[in-house]
Motif scaffolding. Structure first.
Motif, PDB file in Angstrom:
ATOM      1  N   THR A  46      49.809 -60.569  31.925  1.00 30.03           N
ATOM      2  CA  THR A  46      50.289 -61.952  31.923  1.00 30.03           C
ATOM      3  C   THR A  46      51.290 -62.189  30.796  1.00 30.03           C
ATOM      4  O   THR A  46      51.952 -63.213  30.781  1.00 30.03           O
ATOM      5  N   LYS A  47      51.385 -61.263  29.861  1.00 31.78           N
ATOM      6  CA  LYS A  47      52.348 -61.371  28.753  1.00 31.78           C
ATOM      7  C   LYS A  47      53.495 -60.403  29.008  1.00 31.78           C
ATOM      8  O   LYS A  47      53.279 -59.239  29.319  1.00 31.78           O
ATOM      9  N   MET A  48      54.714 -60.883  28.870  1.00 28.07           N
ATOM     10  CA  MET A  48      55.869 -60.019  29.094  1.00 28.07           C
ATOM     11  C   MET A  48      56.303 -59.314  27.816  1.00 28.07           C
ATOM     12  O   MET A  48      57.004 -58.318  27.865  1.00 28.07           O
ATOM     13  N   GLU A  49      55.926 -59.836  26.673  1.00 27.69           N
ATOM     14  CA  GLU A  49      56.242 -59.194  25.401  1.00 27.69           C
ATOM     15  C   GLU A  49      55.164 -58.168  25.090  1.00 27.69           C
ATOM     16  O   GLU A  49      54.165 -58.474  24.458  1.00 27.69           O
ATOM     17  N   ARG A  50      55.387 -56.955  25.558  1.00 27.36           N
ATOM     18  CA  ARG A  50      54.459 -55.853  25.308  1.00 27.36           C
ATOM     19  C   ARG A  50      55.206 -54.798  24.518  1.00 27.36           C
ATOM     20  O   ARG A  50      56.314 -54.408  24.910  1.00 27.36           O
ATOM     21  N   PRO A  51      54.654 -54.331  23.414  1.00 28.17           N
ATOM     22  CA  PRO A  51      55.390 -53.437  22.516  1.00 28.17           C
ATOM     23  C   PRO A  51      55.999 -52.210  23.190  1.00 28.17           C
ATOM     24  O   PRO A  51      57.200 -51.959  23.056  1.00 28.17           O
ATOM     25  N   LYS A  52      55.209 -51.471  23.927  1.00 28.79           N
ATOM     26  CA  LYS A  52      55.721 -50.231  24.519  1.00 28.79           C
ATOM     27  C   LYS A  52      56.655 -50.510  25.693  1.00 28.79           C
ATOM     28  O   LYS A  52      57.657 -49.816  25.866  1.00 28.79           O
ATOM     29  N   LEU A  53      56.347 -51.523  26.487  1.00 30.23           N
ATOM     30  CA  LEU A  53      57.237 -51.884  27.590  1.00 30.23           C
ATOM     31  C   LEU A  53      58.585 -52.343  27.037  1.00 30.23           C
ATOM     32  O   LEU A  53      59.637 -51.916  27.519  1.00 30.23           O
ATOM     33  N   SER A  54      58.552 -53.191  26.032  1.00 28.58           N
ATOM     34  CA  SER A  54      59.798 -53.701  25.448  1.00 28.58           C
ATOM     35  C   SER A  54      60.661 -52.566  24.909  1.00 28.58           C
ATOM     36  O   SER A  54      61.879 -52.548  25.113  1.00 28.58           O
ATOM     37  N   ALA A  55      60.029 -51.603  24.222  1.00 26.46           N
ATOM     38  CA  ALA A  55      60.777 -50.464  23.686  1.00 26.46           C
ATOM     39  C   ALA A  55      61.384 -49.628  24.813  1.00 26.46           C
ATOM     40  O   ALA A  55      62.538 -49.178  24.720  1.00 26.46           O
ATOM     41  N   LEU A  56      60.630 -49.439  25.889  1.00 28.03           N
ATOM     42  CA  LEU A  56      61.137 -48.675  27.029  1.00 28.03           C
ATOM     43  C   LEU A  56      62.306 -49.398  27.693  1.00 28.03           C
ATOM     44  O   LEU A  56      63.342 -48.783  27.992  1.00 28.03           O
ATOM     45  N   ILE A  57      62.171 -50.694  27.902  1.00 27.76           N
ATOM     46  CA  ILE A  57      63.231 -51.472  28.550  1.00 27.76           C
ATOM     47  C   ILE A  57      64.539 -51.366  27.760  1.00 27.76           C
ATOM     48  O   ILE A  57      65.612 -51.239  28.342  1.00 27.76           O
ATOM     49  N   GLU A  58      64.445 -51.404  26.432  1.00 28.44           N
ATOM     50  CA  GLU A  58      65.648 -51.292  25.594  1.00 28.44           C
ATOM     51  C   GLU A  58      66.345 -49.953  25.763  1.00 28.44           C
ATOM     52  O   GLU A  58      67.562 -49.868  25.655  1.00 28.44           O
ATOM     53  N   ARG A  59      65.582 -48.895  26.035  1.00 25.23           N
ATOM     54  CA  ARG A  59      66.154 -47.544  26.147  1.00 25.23           C
ATOM     55  C   ARG A  59      66.804 -47.282  27.497  1.00 25.23           C
ATOM     56  O   ARG A  59      67.616 -46.363  27.627  1.00 25.23           O
ATOM     57  N   LEU A  60      66.451 -48.048  28.509  1.00 26.33           N
ATOM     58  CA  LEU A  60      66.972 -47.783  29.855  1.00 26.33           C
ATOM     59  C   LEU A  60      68.478 -47.972  29.923  1.00 26.33           C
ATOM     60  O   LEU A  60      69.014 -48.951  29.418  1.00 26.33           O
ATOM     61  N   GLN A  61      69.123 -47.022  30.570  1.00 22.22           N
ATOM     62  CA  GLN A  61      70.579 -47.030  30.733  1.00 22.22           C
ATOM     63  C   GLN A  61      70.930 -47.132  32.217  1.00 22.22           C
ATOM     64  O   GLN A  61      70.111 -46.797  33.076  1.00 22.22           O
ATOM     65  N   PRO A  62      72.153 -47.576  32.541  1.00 25.72           N
ATOM     66  CA  PRO A  62      72.575 -47.584  33.954  1.00 25.72           C
ATOM     67  C   PRO A  62      72.391 -46.189  34.560  1.00 25.72           C
ATOM     68  O   PRO A  62      72.722 -45.182  33.932  1.00 25.72           O
ATOM     69  N   GLY A  63      71.824 -46.151  35.747  1.00 28.27           N
ATOM     70  CA  GLY A  63      71.568 -44.881  36.429  1.00 28.27           C
ATOM     71  C   GLY A  63      70.141 -44.384  36.239  1.00 28.27           C
ATOM     72  O   GLY A  63      69.677 -43.527  36.983  1.00 28.27           O
ATOM     73  N   ASP A  64      69.436 -44.897  35.232  1.00 28.39           N
ATOM     74  CA  ASP A  64      68.037 -44.513  35.027  1.00 28.39           C
ATOM     75  C   ASP A  64      67.169 -45.154  36.099  1.00 28.39           C
ATOM     76  O   ASP A  64      67.569 -46.114  36.758  1.00 28.39           O
ATOM     77  N   THR A  65      65.959 -44.626  36.240  1.00 23.31           N
ATOM     78  CA  THR A  65      64.974 -45.191  37.155  1.00 23.31           C
ATOM     79  C   THR A  65      63.751 -45.614  36.362  1.00 23.31           C
ATOM     80  O   THR A  65      63.263 -44.870  35.515  1.00 23.31           O
TER      81      THR A  65
END
Length: 192
Positions: free
Chosen positions: A44-63
């Motif tokens: 129910t919380k969107m601010e999750r430490p590991k998810l947030s860090a992963l989202i920042e690393r994603l680049q165009p073309g990644d899955t």
């Protein structure tokens, strides 16, 4: 182009006991994820430490891949916003039990409906739990939610406390000898 997997359970207890994380991680690995990020955090919380860090690393073309849609979020608004943001950034979003989410009118509609169902499912679980506790309280005036209070041998507790304070043993050795957890040990120490 990297395929990242994300696995989530709702509580530390589930993470500790392996309830769900192991299965999700295995499914993601078998589906071709080169890196998997796992955490125990409510959906129910969107601010999750590991998810947030992963989202920042994603680049165009990644899955970005998850085993089930509700692993991303348990709220329709937060989940839709996250997935749409990823698609706008050129990241492919794949849900193992649904397939790749298409950035089309039909794909966005399906995404919204499925997140609404995940939120509804969670809300129903919470409602049933509350109703069950209400019935239990009505049938048993002594009904209490949570763990039963822990009782420890006072003499053994004092003896172990002295050993910790003198440096003979560690706090962890003391709580393990008493057969209690870390939090309970420190609560007892604070109360003493």
């Amino acid at each position: 182009m990297t395929v990242y997997g994300y696995a989530r359970v709702s509580s530390k207890g589930q993470e500790r006991d392996g309830n769900g994380l192991e299965v999700q991680e295995r499914q993601l690995k078998e589906a071709g994820c080169s890196e998997i990020v796992s955490e125990a955090f409510t959906g129910t919380k969107m601010e999750r430490p590991k998810l947030s860090a992963l989202i920042e690393r994603l680049q165009p073309g990644d899955t970005f891949m998850v085993a089930k849609l509700d692993r991303i979020a348990r709220t329709s608004l937060g989940g839709c916003e996250l997935v749409r943001d990823l698609m706008e950034r050129g990241v492919t979003v794949r849900v193992l039990n649904m397939g790749t989410i298409e950035d089309t009118p039909m794909g966005r509609m399906m995404l919204t409906v499925m997140f609404a169902m995940a939120e509804f499912d969670r809300d129903m679980i919470v409602q049933r739990l509350a109703e069950g506790m209400e019935v239990a309280r009505a049938n048993n005036p002594d009904f209490k939610v949570g763990r039963k209070p822990v009782s420890v041998d006072e003499h053994q507790f004092r003896d172990l406390t002295k050993k910790v304070e003198s440096g003979q043993i560690t706090n962890q050795q003391a709580w393990e000898e008493l057969g209690i957890g870390k939090t309970t040990w420190y609560k007892l120490r604070k109360a003493a």
